[in-house]
Motif scaffolding. Structure first.
Motif, PDB file in Angstrom:
ATOM      1  N   ARG A 113      49.502  -0.040  59.387  1.00 40.28           N
ATOM      2  CA  ARG A 113      49.667   1.233  60.088  1.00 40.28           C
ATOM      3  C   ARG A 113      49.639   1.121  61.609  1.00 40.28           C
ATOM      4  NH1 ARG A 113      47.928   5.809  56.502  1.00 40.28           N
ATOM      5  NH2 ARG A 113      49.733   5.837  55.129  1.00 40.28           N
ATOM      6  N   TRP A 114      48.908   0.157  62.153  1.00 40.47           N
ATOM      7  CA  TRP A 114      48.634   0.174  63.592  1.00 40.47           C
ATOM      8  C   TRP A 114      49.322  -0.916  64.401  1.00 40.47           C
ATOM      9  CZ3 TRP A 114      47.115   4.632  65.066  1.00 40.47           C
ATOM     10  CH2 TRP A 114      46.382   5.431  64.181  1.00 40.47           C
ATOM     11  N   LEU A 115      49.817  -1.971  63.771  1.00 36.80           N
ATOM     12  CA  LEU A 115      50.542  -2.991  64.532  1.00 36.80           C
ATOM     13  C   LEU A 115      51.793  -2.417  65.188  1.00 36.80           C
ATOM     14  CD1 LEU A 115      50.562  -6.449  62.686  1.00 36.80           C
ATOM     15  CD2 LEU A 115      49.704  -5.911  64.961  1.00 36.80           C
ATOM     16  N   THR A 134      44.990  -2.426  56.724  1.00 39.50           N
ATOM     17  CA  THR A 134      45.380  -1.138  57.311  1.00 39.50           C
ATOM     18  C   THR A 134      45.820  -1.316  58.753  1.00 39.50           C
ATOM     19  OG1 THR A 134      43.833   0.035  55.859  1.00 39.50           O
ATOM     20  CG2 THR A 134      44.614   1.219  57.796  1.00 39.50           C
ATOM     21  N   LEU A 135      45.116  -2.159  59.499  1.00 41.67           N
ATOM     22  CA  LEU A 135      45.522  -2.441  60.881  1.00 41.67           C
ATOM     23  C   LEU A 135      46.940  -2.995  60.918  1.00 41.67           C
ATOM     24  CD1 LEU A 135      42.271  -3.989  62.407  1.00 41.67           C
ATOM     25  CD2 LEU A 135      43.313  -1.804  63.009  1.00 41.67           C
ATOM     26  N   MET A 136      47.251  -3.890  59.982  1.00 42.98           N
ATOM     27  CA  MET A 136      48.596  -4.463  59.944  1.00 42.98           C
ATOM     28  C   MET A 136      49.629  -3.434  59.474  1.00 42.98           C
ATOM     29  SD  MET A 136      48.218  -8.413  58.690  1.00 42.98           S
ATOM     30  CE  MET A 136      47.215  -8.138  57.240  1.00 42.98           C
ATOM     31  N   SER A 186      51.640  -6.373  54.233  1.00 41.20           N
ATOM     32  CA  SER A 186      50.466  -5.494  54.153  1.00 41.20           C
ATOM     33  C   SER A 186      50.821  -4.154  53.521  1.00 41.20           C
ATOM     34  CB  SER A 186      49.855  -5.281  55.545  1.00 41.20           C
ATOM     35  OG  SER A 186      50.744  -4.565  56.375  1.00 41.20           O
ATOM     36  N   LEU A 196      40.331  -2.778  55.996  1.00 40.64           N
ATOM     37  CA  LEU A 196      40.497  -2.546  57.434  1.00 40.64           C
ATOM     38  C   LEU A 196      41.574  -3.457  58.011  1.00 40.64           C
ATOM     39  CD1 LEU A 196      39.655  -1.261  60.113  1.00 40.64           C
ATOM     40  CD2 LEU A 196      37.882  -3.015  60.315  1.00 40.64           C
ATOM     41  N   LEU A 197      41.524  -4.738  57.678  1.00 41.31           N
ATOM     42  CA  LEU A 197      42.502  -5.688  58.200  1.00 41.31           C
ATOM     43  C   LEU A 197      43.917  -5.343  57.735  1.00 41.31           C
ATOM     44  CD1 LEU A 197      43.051  -8.266  59.808  1.00 41.31           C
ATOM     45  CD2 LEU A 197      42.579  -9.574  57.717  1.00 41.31           C
TER      46      LEU A 197
END
Length: 197
Positions: free
Chosen positions: A29-31, A25-27, A136, A22-23
């Motif tokens: 794809r979502w940052l 993926t957040l970095m 990431s 999760l961490l």
């Protein structure tokens, strides 16, 4: 140390925990969502001089991404999944991997903001965020390290090209800003009138 060897050192092994996934993926794809949000907030709060700087920053990012696209067309480099190396935790893109668009965006914004007065303090945090995003994306098996490293010269080239174009484009940018101000004033007037009814 080769590109492949460095990739194997950074790429996550099989069996990554849900929290780690999760961490990362957040970095990975979502940052990137933060970039347009931060630019929009800065635009709303900026005066005309700062908006001129923001247009310059956006031009640098746009040119860097165009250069990145040209490189993938002229010299397409496979991603790790295409060579059947490493562990991929996210669905990979079938586009060539070099340079990373995500990192190119962050680093072009970083280098361009460093050349402004008002937003220069954004530069180093954006460089750091780009590095985190790049790490990431290697960690999750989406890119090779060289794909990330290649984003820096591409971002620099986009920034330099935008800087060279600043003077000839300033009159056009000023007209755009005047048009923007006129429409913003008209919109605020309509909103106030609507609230009174």
């Amino acid at each position: 140390m080769s590109n492949l060897h460095l990739f194997q050192l950074i790429n996550a092994p099989p069996g990554l925990s849900p929290q780690q996934l999760l961490l990362a993926t957040l970095m990975a794809r979502w940052l990137i969502v933060l970039a347009p949000v931060a630019m929009a907030v800065a635009w709303v709060r900026a005066d005309q001089a700062a908006r001129l700087d923001l247009l310059q920053v956006l031009l640098a990012a746009g040119l860097a991404l165009v250069l990145a696209e040209a490189i993938t067309f002229v010299w397409p480099q496979p991603r790790p999944f295409a060579l059947h190396v490493g562990t991929q935790y996210l669905e990979p893109s079938h586009r060539p991997g070099l340079p990373s668009d995500h990192v190119t965006l962050f680093w072009s914004l970083a280098l361009a903001t460093l050349r402004t007065r008002k937003y220069a303090l954004w530069g180093f945090p954006l460089l750091a965020v780009g590095l985190l995003v790049g790490w990431s994306r290697i960690y999750l098996g989406l890119h090779f390290p060289l794909d990330i490293a290649a984003a820096l010269p591409v971002a620099w080239a986009g920034t330099m090209l935008a800087s060279a174009l600043r003077k000839p484009l300033t009159p056009t940018c000023m007209r755009l800003l005047m048009l923007h101000d006129r429409w913003a004033l008209l919109l605020r007037g309509r909103i106030r009138a609507h609230r009174k009814t």
